[in-house]
Write an enzyme that holds these catalytic residues in place. Sequence first.
Site, PDB file in Angstrom:
ATOM      1  CG  LEU A  47      -1.892  -1.126   1.030  1.00 34.98           C
ATOM      2  CD1 LEU A  47      -2.637  -1.241   2.636  1.00 34.98           C
ATOM      3  CD2 LEU A  47      -2.984  -0.972   0.275  1.00 34.98           C
ATOM      4  N   GLY A  48       1.832   1.255   0.602  1.00 32.81           N
ATOM      5  CA  GLY A  48       2.881   2.365   0.653  1.00 32.81           C
ATOM      6  C   GLY A  48       4.079   2.002   1.408  1.00 32.81           C
ATOM      7  CD  GLU A  49       9.240   0.910   0.406  1.00 33.41           C
ATOM      8  OE1 GLU A  49      10.308   0.715   0.543  1.00 33.41           O
ATOM      9  OE2 GLU A  49       8.738   0.881  -0.884  1.00 33.41           O
ATOM     10  CE  LYS A  54       8.564  -3.204  -0.281  1.00 34.75           C
ATOM     11  NZ  LYS A  54       9.181  -4.354  -1.136  1.00 34.75           N
ATOM     12  CE  LYS A  80       3.446   2.393   9.732  1.00 35.94           C
ATOM     13  NZ  LYS A  80       3.435   3.876  10.679  1.00 35.94           N
ATOM     14  CG  ASP A 175       4.567  13.996  11.560  1.00 37.34           C
ATOM     15  OD1 ASP A 175       4.940  15.112  10.818  1.00 37.34           O
ATOM     16  OD2 ASP A 175       5.240  13.011  11.155  1.00 37.34           O
TER      17      ASP A 175
HETATM   18  N1  LIG Z   1      -4.114   2.175   7.300  1.00 39.95           N
HETATM   19  C1  LIG Z   1      -3.610   2.228   5.950  1.00 39.95           C
HETATM   20  N2  LIG Z   1      -4.637   1.978   5.070  1.00 39.95           N
HETATM   21  C2  LIG Z   1      -4.024   2.027   3.630  1.00 39.95           C
HETATM   22  N3  LIG Z   1      -2.697   2.713   3.690  1.00 39.95           N
HETATM   23  C3  LIG Z   1      -2.052   2.792   4.661  1.00 39.95           C
HETATM   24  C4  LIG Z   1      -2.182   2.702   5.967  1.00 39.95           C
HETATM   25  N4  LIG Z   1      -1.270   2.882   6.743  1.00 39.95           N
HETATM   26  C5  LIG Z   1      -0.266   3.311   6.111  1.00 39.95           C
HETATM   27  N5  LIG Z   1      -0.499   3.237   4.715  1.00 39.95           N
HETATM   28  C6  LIG Z   1       0.235   3.485   3.498  1.00 39.95           C
HETATM   29  O1  LIG Z   1       1.280   3.176   3.864  1.00 39.95           O
HETATM   30  C7  LIG Z   1       2.078   4.383   3.678  1.00 39.95           C
HETATM   31  C8  LIG Z   1       3.263   4.538   4.748  1.00 39.95           C
HETATM   32  O2  LIG Z   1       2.732   4.423   5.852  1.00 39.95           O
HETATM   33  P1  LIG Z   1       3.101   5.477   7.067  1.00 39.95           P
HETATM   34  O3  LIG Z   1       3.334   6.640   6.798  1.00 39.95           O
HETATM   35  O4  LIG Z   1       2.241   5.084   8.263  1.00 39.95           O
HETATM   36  O5  LIG Z   1       4.346   4.715   7.474  1.00 39.95           O
HETATM   37  P2  LIG Z   1       5.674   5.280   8.123  1.00 39.95           P
HETATM   38  O6  LIG Z   1       6.861   4.217   8.148  1.00 39.95           O
HETATM   39  O7  LIG Z   1       5.096   5.810   9.422  1.00 39.95           O
HETATM   40  O8  LIG Z   1       5.880   6.418   7.150  1.00 39.95           O
HETATM   41  P3  LIG Z   1       6.534   7.850   7.721  1.00 39.95           P
HETATM   42  O9  LIG Z   1       6.557   7.839   9.086  1.00 39.95           O
HETATM   43  O10 LIG Z   1       8.060   7.930   6.800  1.00 39.95           O
HETATM   44  O11 LIG Z   1       5.430   8.952   7.058  1.00 39.95           O
HETATM   45  C9  LIG Z   1       1.165   5.503   3.580  1.00 39.95           C
HETATM   46  O12 LIG Z   1       1.732   6.522   3.358  1.00 39.95           O
HETATM   47  C10 LIG Z   1       0.177   4.986   3.120  1.00 39.95           C
HETATM   48  O13 LIG Z   1       0.183   5.124   1.732  1.00 39.95           O
END
Ligand SMILES: Nc1ncnc2c1ncn2[C@@H]1O[C@H](COP(=O)(O)OP(=O)(O)OP(=O)(O)O)[C@@H](O)[C@H]1O
Length: 865
Positions: A47-49, A54, A80, A175
Site C-alpha cells: 500500500l505504501g512505504e 512496507k 505495517k 506530525d
Molecule cells: N491504514 C492504512 N491503510 C491504507 N494505507 C496505509 C495505511 N497505513 C499506511 N498506509 C500507506 O502506507 C504508507 C506509509 O505508511 P506510514 O506513513 O504510516 O508509514 P511510516 O513508516 O510511519 O512512514 P513515515 O513515518 O515515513 O511517514 C502511507 O503513506 C499509506 O500510503
Amino acid sequence: MSYTNKRHTYYGGFTNDLSDTFQYPQRTDEQRRKHVTFGPYILGSTLGEGEFGKVKLGWPKNFSNNSNSTFDFPKQVAIKLIKRDSISNDYRKEVKIYREINALKHLSHPNIVKLEEVLQNSRYIGIVLEYACGGEFYKYIQKKRRLKEMNACRLFSQLISGVHYIHSKGLVHRDLKLENLLLDKNENLVITDFGFVNEFCSRNELMKTSCGSPCYAAPELVISAEPYEARKADIWSCGVILYAMLAGYLPWDDDPNNPEGSDIGRLYNYINSTPLKFPDYILPIPRDLLRRMLVSDPKKRINLKQIKKHEWLKPHSSFLSITPDEWDKLNNTQSVFRLAKPRRRYGSRPQSSCSTSSLGSRSDKRDSLVIDSTLITFPAPPQESQNHIITRPASIASDQRLSPIRRSNRHNRSNSAASVALQAVVNADREYVLSHEQSLSPVQNIRQTTGNMTASLSPPPAISPGDIIIETTPIKRNTISGSSIVPSLEKESSTTMQTSKIQPNNMASSQNHQYNKNKTQNSLQSAKTFYRTSSSSHTKPRPTSYHPGSYTTPPYNSNTLSIYEINEKAKSSASSQTLNQRDTSPFDSTPYLALDTCITSSSSIESSPKLITHGQFSVAKPSVDLQSVSGDLIKYKRDADVVTRIYDEKYKQKRKSLRYSGIFSDISCDTVTEESDELRPPESPFQQHEGQESIDKAKTEDTSEKGSRNSNIAKATAQKHVNNHLERSLNEAESTKKRFSFLSLYSYDTSKSSLYSSMDSKRKPSPPSQRRPKKDDSYQTNSKNHYITASNMQTSHQVSKNLPAPTMVQNKCTLETKKAVRSNRSSIMVSEVNKASVDNKAAQSPEHSTAKRVLGFFKRRSMKI
Ligand SMILES: Nc1ncnc2c1ncn2[C@@H]1O[C@H](COP(=O)(O)OP(=O)(O)OP(=O)(O)O)[C@@H](O)[C@H]1O
C-alpha cells in the site's frame, strides 16, 4: 489493460474447511503456495512505504463466507511490517514504533486509524491497522486540484474531531500533515502515523522536542528553543492542512528569496513577517478561520473549542458536539460485542511462527507497550473454538454476550503473570462495560442502537414530533440488552429532547426540515437531537446551514477581528499568570478534567491500563460501525452525492437569487457550478468585473423591457456575454496568475500510473508537503535536459486550449525522470519533474547537492528539527 498479480489480489477468501453452506472453488496447492502470509493474514499488494518499511494489504487466511445471505468479503487490513533488524540498533525508531502502538491502543475514533492488533515473528513486527482504502488524502486533493468548500468543511470537521479526541486523551499528534491523512472507502478522513505522538498533562503541557515536517510545523517549534504548547502546534498544522485543502497549495510559499523553501529559518521568518495571503476563491469565512489558526503567536492562536464553534463549521456542529467520552462509550459498547464473540484462534495453528503476542521482554520494559492481543481478542471458550464467526449474525453474537456461562470461561490459555493480570483487566473491563451498558445515557443507547443498524437500509419510519426514532429491526432488539432503553428515551424525550418528524422515503425533505429546525433552535441539545435522529434514520449529513453565496457582509470584518484579538489578548494576559490556566477551554486546557467529568463512574478504570482492552486489539469485525453513527461521516458513497447535490442546489439557488442584486458577482455560477471543481476557474478581479458589468446590463435591460419574455432574453444574452468573457478571462487569468496546484502532480500521477502500474504500489509518490514553484519556474523549460515541469505543462496546456495535461506529461516525461521523481519524496510540491532536473543540476554542484539532500532528509523523514 493492467496486469494484476493474483498473489497480490484478494481471491475471494475461499478456504477448504469453513465453507459449510456453499461449495467454494478449491484452491490448488500451487495457489496456496503463492500466498505470502504473515501470521493469520495473507499479504497482498504494497500500500505504501514509510520510514520503517512496507505497509501491505492483508486479509484473514481463514475467512469464509458463512453468512446466510450475501457474499461477504473479508475484512481487509493494512499491515505495517517493520523489520526487527532495522530497529534493534536504533533506539529512536524503536521508540517511535512503541509510541505509535501505545497511542493507538488508547484511541478509538472514526477518524483515527484503528489498531487491530500487533503481531510479530522472528523477523518482523507487524502493526495491523484498519485499512483505509480511500487512499492518501494528498492524492485526493491532487486529483481534485483543490477541494470544494463543502467537502473541505466536512473533512476538516472530521480532522478537528479526531484531533480533539487525541488531545482529550492527553496526547498530541505532532506530525499532522496531508501525508499522514488517509481516506476510508466513503471518503471520510483517517488520521494515521502516530510515531511522534506524545503525552502532555495539564500540569506540564509544554514540550521541548520539536518534531513534524517543516512545512506544517508551527513557527514556535522552529524559531524558538523555548518549550511550546503542543496542542497549539497541532492546531497550526491543521491550519496548514485546511489551507492546502482549500487553496490547493501550501501557504507562504511565495518568498522570492527562498523560492523552494529550502532555508527553513528564512521560511519561518517569512511566515512571521508576512500576512497570510489567499487566492480569490477562498471565501471570507474560511479565510477568517485560517487567519485565526495560522497565527504565529501560539497564545493568540485559536484553540480547538473556538474552532469548533467557528461559523464555518456550523454545518457540522452536531458532529463536532460529540464528545470524546461519547466516542469512548460507543467504543465500549463495541468492545462488549467484540469480547463476546467467541472465536477460535487464527487458523488451526497453535502459537505459530507468527505469534500474536507481545514483543517479549521489550514490552515489559516499556510498560507493556504491546499487549498480548490474542488474550484480549480471542477469549474463545473451548466449545466455541471451532466456529468461525467473523460473519456471525449479530443476534447470535449478542446472545453469547448475554450468556454468563460463556463469558466465564475465558483466558485459560496462559498462566503467566501477564496473562493473569490481563485477565483481571479484561474481566474488570467487561464488568464495567456491561454495568455501564445498563446505565448508558439515552444518547448512548440511541447511538448504540443506531450503531447496530448498519445493515438496515430501510427508510426511516414516520414519527411524530416529540418522538425519538427507535430502530425496531431484529438486530436492534438482539443487541440492545435490557429494557431500559425505551423508558430512558421517553424520559429524555419528555424533558430535554426535541425531535423532528422525519418523513419516510423522503430523505431530502426530512433533512430540510431538520435544517430549518436546527437553524431556529441553534443549541447544542438540538444539534445532538438532530444527530441522533439523523443517524438513526440513516439520513445523511444534514443540509448545510452555510451558503457561500450568503456572504453579504464584507469579506473580512476587521471589527470582528479586532474584537476577537481583544478577547484573545485578554485571555492570554489572564493566562500568562500561570501556564496551567492558559486556556479556558475545557477541551484544550483540561482534557483529563473533561474526561473525568464525563465518566465519573469509571474513573478508576480510566486510570488503569484497561483502556487498551476496550476492543482496541480486536480483529473482529465490529458489530457497531462507528462511522454509521456520526452524522457527518459518510457511510455510503451515495450519501456523499446526496449531500453534494443538496449543497449545490442551495448554493445555486442562493447565488441565483443574489445575482441581480449584485451581491454575488460571479454570475456565471449556473454554468460553472455544473462543472467539477477541476474545471471551475478561480474567480479573478477581471472576471468579477465583467460579471458585474453584465449584471448591470441585465438589470438595465430588465427594467427597460417590461415583459418577462424580453427580460429572459436579456438575461440570456447577458449570460452568454459573460460566459464568453469568462472563457477568455479564464485563459488570461490562468496564464497570468500561474496559479499552481496539485493538478500538476495529478498530471504526473496519471502518466505514472499508466506507465508504471506495477511499480506504483511499491513506491510512495511525492507528498505535497512541498511548495508550489515560483512563477518563473513554471515557464522555464529546461531545454538542455529536455525536462518539462508538470507545472509548465499545466500552464502551457491551459494557455493552448484548456485541455487536460496528463497526456502531454505522459508523452514527454522520460523514464529516468519519473524514476527519479518517484524515488524522491521530498521534491517540491508541484514541479515534480523540475525537481529531477534540479537534482541533475545539483549533481553538478556538490554544494547545492548537499543542501538538497539535507532538505530532502528533513522533508522525507518528518524528523526532529
Ligand atoms: N491504514 C492504512 N491503510 C491504507 N494505507 C496505509 C495505511 N497505513 C499506511 N498506509 C500507506 O502506507 C504508507 C506509509 O505508511 P506510514 O506513513 O504510516 O508509514 P511510516 O513508516 O510511519 O512512514 P513515515 O513515518 O515515513 O511517514 C502511507 O503513506 C499509506 O500510503
